[in-house]
Write a protein that holds these residues in place. Structure first.
Motif, short mmCIF file in Angstrom:
data_model
loop_
_atom_site.label_atom_id
_atom_site.label_comp_id
_atom_site.label_asym_id
_atom_site.label_seq_id
_atom_site.Cartn_x
_atom_site.Cartn_y
_atom_site.Cartn_z
N ALA A 22 -47.63 -89.69 101.75
CA ALA A 22 -48.11 -88.68 102.71
C ALA A 22 -49.63 -88.66 102.89
O ALA A 22 -50.13 -88.89 103.99
N PRO A 32 -34.07 -71.75 88.70
CA PRO A 32 -33.33 -71.77 87.44
C PRO A 32 -33.44 -70.41 86.74
O PRO A 32 -34.45 -69.73 86.85
N THR A 50 -45.03 -84.40 105.47
CA THR A 50 -43.97 -85.38 105.27
C THR A 50 -43.18 -84.88 104.07
O THR A 50 -43.68 -84.93 102.95
N ALA A 51 -42.01 -84.35 104.32
CA ALA A 51 -41.30 -83.68 103.22
C ALA A 51 -39.88 -84.19 103.07
O ALA A 51 -39.13 -84.24 104.05
N TRP A 110 -47.03 -84.57 91.73
CA TRP A 110 -46.27 -83.33 91.54
C TRP A 110 -44.93 -83.60 90.88
O TRP A 110 -44.54 -84.75 90.75
N TYR A 131 -46.37 -76.45 98.17
CA TYR A 131 -47.49 -77.24 98.70
C TYR A 131 -47.03 -78.60 99.20
O TYR A 131 -46.11 -79.19 98.64
N TYR A 132 -47.70 -79.07 100.22
CA TYR A 132 -47.44 -80.41 100.77
C TYR A 132 -48.77 -81.11 101.00
O TYR A 132 -49.73 -80.49 101.49
N VAL A 192 -35.20 -74.66 98.41
CA VAL A 192 -35.40 -73.49 99.27
C VAL A 192 -36.21 -73.83 100.53
O VAL A 192 -35.77 -73.61 101.65
N THR A 193 -37.39 -74.39 100.31
CA THR A 193 -38.32 -74.56 101.42
C THR A 193 -37.93 -75.71 102.33
O THR A 193 -38.01 -75.61 103.56
N THR A 194 -37.53 -76.82 101.73
CA THR A 194 -37.30 -78.00 102.55
C THR A 194 -36.04 -77.85 103.40
O THR A 194 -35.98 -78.37 104.52
N CYS A 249 -33.37 -68.28 93.92
CA CYS A 249 -32.58 -69.52 93.74
C CYS A 249 -33.03 -70.35 92.55
O CYS A 249 -32.41 -71.35 92.23
N HIS A 252 -54.14 -79.88 100.96
CA HIS A 252 -52.73 -79.50 100.91
C HIS A 252 -52.47 -78.33 101.86
O HIS A 252 -53.34 -77.49 102.04
N ASN A 264 -27.07 -76.03 86.90
CA ASN A 264 -27.97 -75.70 88.01
C ASN A 264 -27.67 -74.35 88.64
O ASN A 264 -27.86 -74.17 89.84
N TYR A 265 -27.20 -73.41 87.86
CA TYR A 265 -26.93 -72.10 88.43
C TYR A 265 -28.23 -71.37 88.77
O TYR A 265 -29.20 -71.43 88.02
N ASN A 266 -28.19 -70.65 89.89
CA ASN A 266 -29.23 -69.64 90.08
C ASN A 266 -28.65 -68.33 89.54
O ASN A 266 -27.49 -68.30 89.09
N LEU A 324 -27.27 -78.34 94.79
CA LEU A 324 -28.46 -77.49 94.81
C LEU A 324 -29.31 -77.84 96.04
O LEU A 324 -29.64 -79.00 96.26
P1 FAD Z 1 -37.06 -75.85 95.28
O1 FAD Z 1 -36.09 -74.82 95.67
O2 FAD Z 1 -38.39 -75.42 94.86
O3 FAD Z 1 -36.41 -76.77 94.17
C1 FAD Z 1 -37.16 -77.83 93.63
C2 FAD Z 1 -36.48 -78.40 92.40
O4 FAD Z 1 -36.43 -77.42 91.38
C3 FAD Z 1 -35.04 -78.83 92.61
O5 FAD Z 1 -34.96 -80.11 93.15
C4 FAD Z 1 -34.52 -78.76 91.19
O6 FAD Z 1 -34.90 -79.90 90.48
C5 FAD Z 1 -35.25 -77.56 90.63
N1 FAD Z 1 -34.41 -76.37 90.81
C6 FAD Z 1 -34.47 -75.42 91.76
N2 FAD Z 1 -33.54 -74.48 91.58
C7 FAD Z 1 -32.85 -74.82 90.48
C8 FAD Z 1 -31.76 -74.24 89.77
N3 FAD Z 1 -31.17 -73.11 90.16
N4 FAD Z 1 -31.32 -74.88 88.67
C9 FAD Z 1 -31.88 -76.03 88.23
N5 FAD Z 1 -32.92 -76.62 88.86
C10 FAD Z 1 -33.40 -76.03 89.97
N6 FAD Z 1 -43.11 -82.75 98.51
C11 FAD Z 1 -42.92 -83.56 99.59
O7 FAD Z 1 -41.77 -83.80 100.00
N7 FAD Z 1 -43.98 -84.11 100.27
C12 FAD Z 1 -45.27 -83.89 99.90
O8 FAD Z 1 -46.19 -84.38 100.53
C13 FAD Z 1 -45.49 -83.04 98.76
N8 FAD Z 1 -46.75 -82.78 98.33
C14 FAD Z 1 -46.95 -81.99 97.25
C15 FAD Z 1 -48.25 -81.74 96.84
C16 FAD Z 1 -48.48 -80.92 95.76
C17 FAD Z 1 -49.88 -80.64 95.30
C18 FAD Z 1 -47.38 -80.33 95.08
C19 FAD Z 1 -47.60 -79.43 93.90
C20 FAD Z 1 -46.10 -80.58 95.48
C21 FAD Z 1 -45.85 -81.41 96.58
N9 FAD Z 1 -44.55 -81.64 97.03
C22 FAD Z 1 -44.36 -82.48 98.10
C23 FAD Z 1 -43.37 -80.97 96.43
C24 FAD Z 1 -43.11 -79.67 97.21
O9 FAD Z 1 -44.16 -78.73 96.98
C25 FAD Z 1 -41.81 -78.96 96.81
O10 FAD Z 1 -41.77 -78.81 95.43
C26 FAD Z 1 -40.57 -79.67 97.25
O11 FAD Z 1 -40.59 -79.87 98.64
C27 FAD Z 1 -39.32 -78.89 96.89
O12 FAD Z 1 -39.38 -77.61 97.44
P2 FAD Z 1 -38.08 -76.77 97.78
O13 FAD Z 1 -38.50 -75.34 97.96
O14 FAD Z 1 -37.31 -77.40 98.88
O15 FAD Z 1 -37.22 -76.92 96.46
#
Ligand code: FAD
Length: 693
Positions: free
Chosen positions: A554, A376, A468-469, A693, A451-452, A486-488, A374, A315, A416-418, A483
């Motif tokens: 992925a 929950p 691949t995200a 995940w 993690y990815y 954050v990362t993607t 951001c 990862h 879904n408020y932060n 909503l």
């Molecule tokens: P975040 O900001 O972390 O939000 C994620 C989710 O949390 C939201 O969709 C929502 O459901 C919830 N959330 C966040 N904020 C709120 C709020 N205020 N209120 C209510 N709910 C909320 N992803 C991939 O696309 N490809 C991969 O290959 C992949 N591999 C992974 C491998 C592992 C081992 C793990 C643990 C995870 C993997 N993931 C993968 C998932 C990835 O790590 C992230 O979790 C994902 O991309 C979302 O990240 P983000 O920061 O964009 O979203």
């Protein structure tokens, strides 16, 4: 894991292996606060840190230690919350402790009038988190022996009072096995458990509520057992934030988001790991979906020259930056906008306080790079903020939300408020001027790397890591906003920028794309690599069956790249079956052209089976395809095929597990429970592997 000025001087003088020391479990060791008095406490005068928890508790006059076994930071956060609550409600003298930083041979001398708490996450297939491995080996050992008892006593831990809470995920077979096993071992050694051991379930999404439901009776029992008097909880900061109006934010020693001193000084130095990210160039990026309203990113991250390495199936962790839009919202609602670039220094008010980021820094840098703003909102945190409400009616509303689980769900969670969105909503935009900033630093989570699953093969591209995200964008009916993950969305903005898109920020999220002091310019992103156990069989002639719908494909792209290369190199490659699913062939069938190319390399031995859920009258998923190919799947399993599942843990992975049991039962004419045992045995022997995940 703080060191003080004098520690560093003494260490530098005494230890040749200073560098090795700094990298082992000392997060911000080099990022201490230069404004803190170097002899502020007795502990600071000691060279190095003690690994003796009893000594540590004595010297800092603590009577409650909360040990944590944490992988992603959640268990550590819960430990901090217990520490704060124990102190503010019951007057306990609390400290948190990383399990990795102490030895446990003298647990048998743990004084009767003190208490130890264990907050333990279970990781992967029932394993301890990395920082709990040594503790677990010690406590689970058949011939565990302690300093006093020397293994003679039947109940060497009879004096140890403890409580325990576990963090797990019921979609895994070994649900919460860490807390279950540790309590079993402690009980066997005669320790005195207070209340029941709690279990939080991330799989059901109830971790927070499980924690809240567990802790109330636990406090009651503990208060009885230690004769503690409950008092009205008052917020007692453990950190102190001091504004430095005479310092310039641009001066060289102010952290503007740099994760540690090496980064601040502009020369990033390895080893790169979970405490020290590598600022990696993004060599390439592209969109994989053809449909406009959803995004799936492919990125190539260049790790050459970094000394980072990976093997297929590992990862990569991406260290995110909060969206400018959300940073602004947070600053505005707290009335901090005017002084967002004010230099602040943060120090612990006692020797055991952990400072979660380097200092001096600025409000802006802390909110943008270090706090999970951001996420929950936690119900307990709403209670903690209530006394600082701008007026009494808001205070009453906050108090109600904090104490009424259903009301909180309707008013906050379902929308879904932060945090800043909630505060805005409650005060109708009026600023919350009375909240001490330290309450956020102490109460919000540290921003977590995401993690990815690496989607390339290390055999094919040793120095370039593919990811691949899918870009997270969640619309809830009735909620006032969409909503944005954050990362993607940060990665999406980086990709747009790399392509010179005139609108680099498709959703107006306004990321600080060039990073602190423009150090991420030229499209860089902070990363580290985490090794996993999700691995191809070492013998390429073994058959493999892979189930990976959506981005679950992925790691299998990596697996297949690897086998295609082995085939090109003339090696014998076994049957390689991939079950993939998505909505529509023309919209989200990712890497469609690549799969064709792999067929050229592997011929008949590579077979891809696709399920498009939104094309025909009936929804077809990978589980259905598995059933259709039952005969062949069973035949391959009898030939010792490896079976892999990647992607959605909550539904898909569970169903695939069930379907595989059904296939085995039908094909071999045995009962489903026998077939389930076979699947379990496959898991135990690594012939069934999950990356979910
Ligand atoms: P975040 O900001 O972390 O939000 C994620 C989710 O949390 C939201 O969709 C929502 O459901 C919830 N959330 C966040 N904020 C709120 C709020 N205020 N209120 C209510 N709910 C909320 N992803 C991939 O696309 N490809 C991969 O290959 C992949 N591999 C992974 C491998 C592992 C081992 C793990 C643990 C995870 C993997 N993931 C993968 C998932 C990835 O790590 C992230 O979790 C994902 O991309 C979302 O990240 P983000 O920061 O964009 O979203």
């Amino acid at each position: 894991a703080q060191l003080d000025t004098l520690d560093i001087v003494v260490l530098a003088a005494l230890l040749l292996g200073t560098v090795a020391y700094f990298t082992k479990g000392t997060y911000w060791a080099v990022a201490k606060d230069p404004y803190a008095g170097s002899l502020a406490n007795g502990a600071a005068a000691k060279a190095g840190k003690t690994r003796d928890i009893l000594e540590k508790m004595d010297e800092s006059t603590k009577n409650c230690v909360i040990f944590y076994g944490s992988q992603t930071g959640t268990a550590e956060d819960y430990a901090s919350r217990l520490a704060k609550e124990g102190s503010s409600r019951f007057g306990l003298k609390t400290m948190t402790a990383d399990l990795e930083e102490y030895d446990f041979e003298n647990l048998d001398s743990f004084p009767e009038d003190k208490v130890a708490m264990f907050v333990l996450a279970t990781y992967g297939e029932g394993e301890p988190t990395d920082n709990a491995v040594e503790f677990y080996e010690f406590i689970s050992s058949e011939d565990v022996s302690f300093t006093q008892g020397g293994g003679v006593s039947e109940k060497p831990l009879a004096n140890l009072k403890y409580v325990a809470f576990g963090l797990g995920n019921n979609t895994y077979e070994h649900y919460n096995s860490m807390v279950r096993n540790v309590t079993k071992f402690l009980d066997r050694l005669g320790a005195n458990r207070i209340g029941t051991a709690g279990e939080g379930d991330d799989g059901a999404g109830t971790m927070e509520e499980d924690f809240l439901a567990w802790k109330e009776p636990m406090w009651k029992h503990l208060a009885e057992s230690m004769q503690l008097q409950e008092r009205e909880a008052v917020y007692e900061p453990v950190l102190e934030v001091t504004e430095k109006p005479d310092m310039d934010a641009e001066s060289d020693d102010v952290y503007l988001g740099e994760p540690n001193k090496n980064h601040l000084e502009g020369k990033q130095k390895g080893p790169f790991n979970a405490h020290n990210p590598y600022i990696a160039p993004i060599a390439e990026s592209k969109e994989l979906f053809t449909i406009k309203d959803r995004n799936c990113l492919h990125m190539e991250i260049d790790i050459s020259g970094s000394n980072l390495s990976y093997t297929t199936g590992d990862h990569i962790a991406i260290w995110p930056t909060n969206a400018g839009k959300e940073v602004d919202r947070f600053m505005n609602i707290l009335g901090l906008s005017e002084k967002r670039h004010m230099v602040i220094s943060v120090k612990g008010l006692d020797a055991t306080a952990k400072i979660p980021f380097p200092s001096p820094t600025t409000y802006d840098a802390v909110v943008r790079y270090h706090m999970e703003i951001c996420a929950p909102v936690s119900r307990q945190f709403v209670s903690a903020l209530a006394p600082f409400s701008p007026n009494d009616s808001i205070k009453a509303e906050m108090t109600k939300m904090g104490s009424d689980r259903d009301y909180f769900h309707d008013q906050v969670a379902a929308r879904n408020y932060n945090l800043a969105q909630l505060l805005e909503f409650l005060s109708q935009g009026k600023t919350w001027d009375n909240v001490p900033f330290t309450i956020f630093v102490e109460g919000l989570h540290k921003i977590q790397p995401r993690y990815y699953s690496i989607s390339s093969s290390s055999l094919v591209q040793k120095n370039k890591i593919s990811i691949t995200a899918i870009v997270e964008s969640v619309e809830v009916p009735g909620a006032s906003h969409v909503l944005k993950g954050v990362t993607t969305n940060y990665l999406l903005a980086l990709k747009q920028k790399q392509h010179g898109d005139p609108n680099p920020d498709p959703h107006g999220l306004d990321y600080a794309i060039t990073g602190p002091r423009n150090k991420y310019d030229g499209i860089h992103v902070p990363v580290h690599v985490r090794h996993s156990n999700f691995k191809l069989p070492s013998d390429p002639s073994k058959p493999i069956i892979m189930v990976g719908p959506g981005t679950g494909v992925a790691p299998f792209r990596g697996f297949i790249q690897e086998r295609a290369k082995q085939a090109r190199d003339g090696e014998t490659v076994g049957k390689t079956m991939l079950f993939f699913g998505c909505r529509k062939k023309a919209e989200d069938f990712i890497y469609a052209d690549e799969w064709e190319a792999y067929k050229n390399d592997m011929g008949e031995n590579f077979e891809m089976l696709t399920a498009f859920s939104r094309e025909g009258a009936q929804k077809v998923y990978v589980q259905h395809l598995l059933k259709q190919r039952a005969v062949e799947i069973d035949r391959l399993l009898q030939q010792k095929a490896y079976f892999y599942v990647c992607g959605d843990a909550a539904n898909m992975a569970r169903e695939v597990n069930t379907v595989l049991g059904q296939i085995i039962a039908e094909q071999r004419g045995i009962s489903e429970s026998k077939a389930e045992d076979i699947v379990k045995a496959m898991r135990n022997s690594n012939a069934y592997q999950e990356d979910v995940w």
